[in-house]
Design an enzyme around this catalytic site. Sequence first.
Site: not given
Length: 181
Positions: A35, A66, A137-139
């Site tokens: 994503h 993901d 933003g941590n993804s």
Amino acid sequence: TTSVEYSFGADVKGTSRGSGFLIDKERGWIATNAHVVQRSPSRVRVSFKETPYYTVDKVYIDSHLDFAIVKIDPDKIPSNAIAAELACKSAPKAGTQVIAFGHPWGLEYTATRGIISGVKTLNSVEQLQTDAAINPGNSGGPLIEEETGQILGINASGLTNSEGLNFAVPIPLACTIIDLL
């Protein structure tokens, strides 16, 4: 950063930011979330700390898991960068202390600390549950075992209006794909 001009499926038009980590310095492979890079035609750019952004190629995108791999020209990788050590053998136990790295809310290179709460199945996919904060933003960033420094998961999501309910893709699932590639 990812820029999508024409989106399809669940992808979103616009520019977004996420995180990732180096898994193979010789090939220039960086792990992140699907994503983050999106399946739509997009321009994905990567920057190491204190370096400019470089456009990268998509190597693998798995929207169900993901998980994604992007490739940067190995010559663009800083000489002091090291590939992450992946904990491919088994899932961590509940109570394992972890650190989530990333760039939440536009803040750069931050870390939060927590524990593995357990392994859950969400949308028919195994996920690590953690109380380490995972915000937009941590993804794509690493979920690191505090004691060993090994990567246990890839930060994926957090439930809004719920404190301490965050999820990461277990690294053994990603390792299987990396080995096949």
